[in-house]
Design a protein around this motif. Structure first.
Motif, PDB file in Angstrom:
ATOM      1  N   ASP A  16      64.231  15.275 -55.015  1.00 35.81           N
ATOM      2  CA  ASP A  16      63.854  14.285 -56.026  1.00 35.81           C
ATOM      3  C   ASP A  16      62.579  14.683 -56.750  1.00 35.81           C
ATOM      4  OD1 ASP A  16      66.070  12.864 -55.329  1.00 35.81           O
ATOM      5  OD2 ASP A  16      65.008  11.272 -54.263  1.00 35.81           O
ATOM      6  N   ASN A  17      61.632  15.283 -56.033  1.00 37.29           N
ATOM      7  CA  ASN A  17      60.425  15.766 -56.707  1.00 37.29           C
ATOM      8  C   ASN A  17      60.782  16.777 -57.787  1.00 37.29           C
ATOM      9  OD1 ASN A  17      58.545  14.260 -55.275  1.00 37.29           O
ATOM     10  ND2 ASN A  17      58.139  15.854 -53.772  1.00 37.29           N
ATOM     11  N   ALA A  18      61.624  17.730 -57.432  1.00 41.37           N
ATOM     12  CA  ALA A  18      62.020  18.769 -58.392  1.00 41.37           C
ATOM     13  C   ALA A  18      62.836  18.181 -59.542  1.00 41.37           C
ATOM     14  CB  ALA A  18      62.805  19.862 -57.683  1.00 41.37           C
ATOM     15  N   LEU A  48      63.069  24.054 -61.950  1.00 38.56           N
ATOM     16  CA  LEU A  48      63.005  22.863 -61.103  1.00 38.56           C
ATOM     17  C   LEU A  48      64.381  22.256 -60.867  1.00 38.56           C
ATOM     18  CD1 LEU A  48      59.778  21.372 -62.694  1.00 38.56           C
ATOM     19  CD2 LEU A  48      60.017  22.076 -60.300  1.00 38.56           C
ATOM     20  N   ILE A  49      65.227  22.268 -61.885  1.00 36.10           N
ATOM     21  CA  ILE A  49      66.585  21.749 -61.703  1.00 36.10           C
ATOM     22  C   ILE A  49      67.382  22.647 -60.759  1.00 36.10           C
ATOM     23  CG2 ILE A  49      68.741  21.145 -62.854  1.00 36.10           C
ATOM     24  CD1 ILE A  49      66.344  19.227 -63.310  1.00 36.10           C
ATOM     25  N   ARG A  82      63.105   9.258 -53.924  1.00 40.78           N
ATOM     26  CA  ARG A  82      61.990   9.478 -52.995  1.00 40.78           C
ATOM     27  C   ARG A  82      60.902  10.387 -53.579  1.00 40.78           C
ATOM     28  NH1 ARG A  82      64.152   5.654 -51.430  1.00 40.78           N
ATOM     29  NH2 ARG A  82      65.171   5.284 -49.415  1.00 40.78           N
ATOM     30  N   ASN A  83      60.883  10.527 -54.881  1.00 39.92           N
ATOM     31  CA  ASN A  83      59.904  11.409 -55.523  1.00 39.92           C
ATOM     32  C   ASN A  83      58.500  10.831 -55.492  1.00 39.92           C
ATOM     33  OD1 ASN A  83      61.432   9.664 -57.647  1.00 39.92           O
ATOM     34  ND2 ASN A  83      59.386  10.001 -58.518  1.00 39.92           N
ATOM     35  N   LEU A  84      57.519  11.689 -55.669  1.00 41.17           N
ATOM     36  CA  LEU A  84      56.139  11.261 -55.836  1.00 41.17           C
ATOM     37  C   LEU A  84      56.000  10.472 -57.132  1.00 41.17           C
ATOM     38  CD1 LEU A  84      54.434  14.655 -54.933  1.00 41.17           C
ATOM     39  CD2 LEU A  84      54.422  12.601 -53.497  1.00 41.17           C
ATOM     40  N   LEU A  85      55.227   9.406 -57.083  1.00 39.36           N
ATOM     41  CA  LEU A  85      55.051   8.574 -58.274  1.00 39.36           C
ATOM     42  C   LEU A  85      54.453   9.354 -59.435  1.00 39.36           C
ATOM     43  CD1 LEU A  85      53.704   5.215 -56.812  1.00 39.36           C
ATOM     44  CD2 LEU A  85      55.969   5.665 -57.735  1.00 39.36           C
ATOM     45  N   MET A  86      53.551  10.276 -59.134  1.00 36.52           N
ATOM     46  CA  MET A  86      52.889  11.043 -60.184  1.00 36.52           C
ATOM     47  C   MET A  86      53.890  11.772 -61.076  1.00 36.52           C
ATOM     48  SD  MET A  86      49.931  13.973 -59.740  1.00 36.52           S
ATOM     49  CE  MET A  86      50.994  15.118 -58.847  1.00 36.52           C
TER      50      MET A  86
END
Length: 253
Positions: A16-18, A48-49, A82-86
């Protein structure tokens, strides 16, 4: 969603981050300040994808319900991410985008480096592929932050604003929870908190060259894993990203 499986949760976080950062970065395609940056950002988004495909592909296997990487990317709702909010906040100006990329890259390089020693062979293999791209991303984002910070009065002011805006989100990268502890106990991954020192060393060095002063450490906050999510930010982004699959469920090309 493979409730109670910490490995599945861990893999979702990586994927999810990526995915989210890749999509946000892709939004600069065709509108970046100069052609060189337009192409570079598009290529970074593709990197990233590609990483997303590996992490979410493995997550689908671990879940064991037949969901693919595409299913996990396109058919989950906002609260399942679940990614980082940033990484999900809107891009803002070019300086903010580059600062966010740098703060994340400075974490990803030591993180992926450590993951290469994972006891989970698949995690180690994916990390070994991703870290090569992360090193390039860090080199570019560092150079850009330095160039803008040590540039004109206006560009420096914009980078100061970007740093102040993003810094409160940075603390989330180093918050350990039950999933992180389970991964550390089984040798899959280190605790995120162990990466704060090398991250801060990199950030301090680049900030000094960029003529930027880091905010006080108390200015950072934990962020997303406390349960708060910017649903209006991620929700809008998912509406764009998932439109085709949700409009034509199950369609393939």
């Amino acid at each position: 969603m493979a409730a109670g499986n910490p490995l599945f949760e861990f893999l979702l976080r990586q994927g999810d981050n990526a995915l989210v950062l890749g999509h946000r970065t892709s939004e600069w395609c065709g509108v970046a300040p100069i052609l060189e940056e337009d192409i570079a950002l598009a290529n970074m988004a593709l990197d990233l994808i590609g990483q997303t495909q590996m992490w979410l592909g493995y997550a689908g296997e671990v879940e064991g319900t037949g969901r693919s990487a595409d299913d996990l990317a396109y058919l989950r709702d906002v609260y399942d991410f679940r990614n980082l909010l940033m990484l999900e906040v809107p891009n803002g100006d070019f300086g903010r985008t580059q600062m966010r990329q740098f703060l994340f890259d400075a974490f990803q390089v030591p993180w992926l480096t450590r993951l290469q020693d994972s006891r989970d062979t698949r995690v180690a293999e994916i990390a070994a592929k991703c870290v090569k791209e992360a090193l390039y991303h860090l080199e570019r984002s560092s150079q850009t932050v330095i160039a803008l910070g040590d540039g004109t009065e206006d560009s420096n002011a914009r980078m100061v604003e970007a740093l102040m805006f993003l810094w409160p989100y940075s603390g989330e990268m180093f918050v350990d929870d039950a999933t992180d502890q389970a991964m550390a106990d089984t040798g899959v991954a280190p605790l995120p908190s162990e990466l704060r020192a090398p991250w801060l060393e990199t950030v301090e060095a680049v900030a000094a060259e960029a003529c930027l002063t880091l905010p006080d450490s108390d200015y950072a906050q934990k962020g997303g894993r406390t349960g708060f999510r910017h649903t209006e930010h991620l929700g809008h982004m998912l509406a764009v990203m998932q439109t085709l699959q949700r409009s034509y469920p199950g369609a393939t090309w």
